[in-house]
Design an enzyme around this catalytic site. Structure first.
Site, PDB file in Angstrom:
ATOM      1  CB  THR A   2     -43.382 -13.073  26.484  1.00  0.00           C
ATOM      2  OG1 THR A   2     -43.335 -14.358  26.429  1.00  0.00           O
ATOM      3  CG2 THR A   2     -44.332 -12.660  27.751  1.00  0.00           C
ATOM      4  CB  VAL A  49     -43.924 -20.813  23.595  1.00  0.00           C
ATOM      5  CG1 VAL A  49     -44.206 -20.621  21.718  1.00  0.00           C
ATOM      6  CG2 VAL A  49     -42.722 -20.416  23.835  1.00  0.00           C
ATOM      7  CE1 TYR A  75     -52.933 -19.945  31.624  1.00  0.00           C
ATOM      8  CE2 TYR A  75     -51.336 -20.571  30.210  1.00  0.00           C
ATOM      9  CZ  TYR A  75     -52.030 -20.622  31.206  1.00  0.00           C
ATOM     10  OH  TYR A  75     -51.499 -21.733  32.030  1.00  0.00           O
ATOM     11  CE  LYS A  76     -44.523 -17.190  28.780  1.00  0.00           C
ATOM     12  NZ  LYS A  76     -43.762 -17.085  27.432  1.00  0.00           N
ATOM     13  CG  LEU A  77     -48.128 -10.927  29.903  1.00  0.00           C
ATOM     14  CD1 LEU A  77     -48.905  -9.611  29.495  1.00  0.00           C
ATOM     15  CD2 LEU A  77     -46.716 -10.838  30.201  1.00  0.00           C
TER      16      LEU A  77
END
Length: 295
Positions: free
Chosen positions: A97, A122, A171-173
């Site tokens: 990340t 992930v 999106y992960k953040l």
């Protein structure tokens, strides 16, 4: 099967590398702390002293690292991936990340070196990494992702392709920012419940059955009540703080305010200042318990 280089053998990376081994791939591992590699070597992995040596003859390079600084050291530092003998078209699959700026920087460097870059953070805890039930959040060219799918399959039960490089990280953040707000909220709620004389364990049970329930709320409220912040580490306060700061930086790039996220980051900053950053993120309740009323 394929020869794969895997760099970064923390709680997540070790499980992911193990899944690739179990799928029959030849996996070459390297890590800043060599001792972490021993369980994988016992399973048949090969050891390389540096990332540059690990990537020789590899069709893909996976990385699972803690932050931007670690990513720069592994990819572009002395003995880094990009100093190795890379075959044209080798996949660069960055599962860490990272900040959006770092993703842009790294994808440009990898592409210039002839690699196919997949932005592939992930979601899932270490148990999911070990069981191959992660969710992959991918930003990549369509053709690159289709070619890489057989390599990704052992790692995940779900894969979302959000668009070009950078979209997976975005999106992960976003989802980790939502998680930070939820965790900060449940910490404040439980601290209030304690002051009100409620039974914290009963409150956690009721939360799990109510409308406020989410995996983050349920897991962290239970850990807050148990007070076991220093055991069975799932996700540290330091990593949550880093992800939240990166998410707020993304919001600034997009020109949108995130005041709830900033409040969560302030609490995480305080958590780190108190020396609790390496504990489970549930330790944020200790910050909530100590905060006086603003009246």
């Amino acid at each position: 099967m394929s020869r794969i280089a895997f760099i970064g053998l923390g709680r997540m990376g070790s499980g992911m590398a193990g899944r690739l081994l179990a799928a029959g791939h030849e996996v070459v591992v390297t890590n800043r702390t060599p001792q972490r590699a021993q369980p994988l070597l016992d399973q048949g992995a090969l050891w390389a002293p540096t990332p540059a040596e690990a990537v020789t003859d590899a069709v893909a390079v996976f990385a699972m690292l803690s932050d931007d600084a670690a990513s720069r050291a592994v990819w572009e530092g002395p003995g880094g991936v990009l100093a190795g003998q890379l075959e044209p078209g080798t996949f660069a699959i960055e599962c860490s990340t990272l900040s959006p700026a770092r993703v842009r920087e790294l994808s440009a460097a990898a592409t210039a070196a002839g690699m196919r870059y997949l932005d592939c953070p992930v979601t899932g805890l270490p148990e999911a990494a070990a069981s191959g039930s992660l969710t992959l959040l991918v930003g990549a060219e369509d053709a690159d992702l289709e070619l890489a799918r057989p390599l990704l399959k052992p790692l995940a039960s779900d894969l979302f392709h959000f668009g070009p490089v950078g979209s997976g990280t975005a999106y992960k953040l976003i989802v980790n920012l939502i998680g930070a707000v939820q965790i900060a909220g449940v910490a404040e709620g439980l601290a209030m419940a304690e002051r009100a004389g409620l039974d914290p364990a009963q409150v956690a049970t009721a939360l799990a059955l109510g409308q406020a329930a989410s995996p983050q709320v349920v897991r962290n409220s239970q850990r807050m009540v148990a007070g076991d912040h220093d055991s069975n580490l799932a996700f540290s306060g330091r990593l949550r703080q880093k992800d939240t700061a990166y998410a707020i930086a993304l919001a600034h790039e997009l020109g949108i305010g995130v005041p709830f996220g900033q409040v969560a980051l302030d609490g995480l900053d305080e958590l780190l200042a108190e020396g609790w950053g390496e504990l489970n993120e549930s330790a944020i309740i200790e910050v909530a318990r100590r905060r006086p009323s603003q009246d």
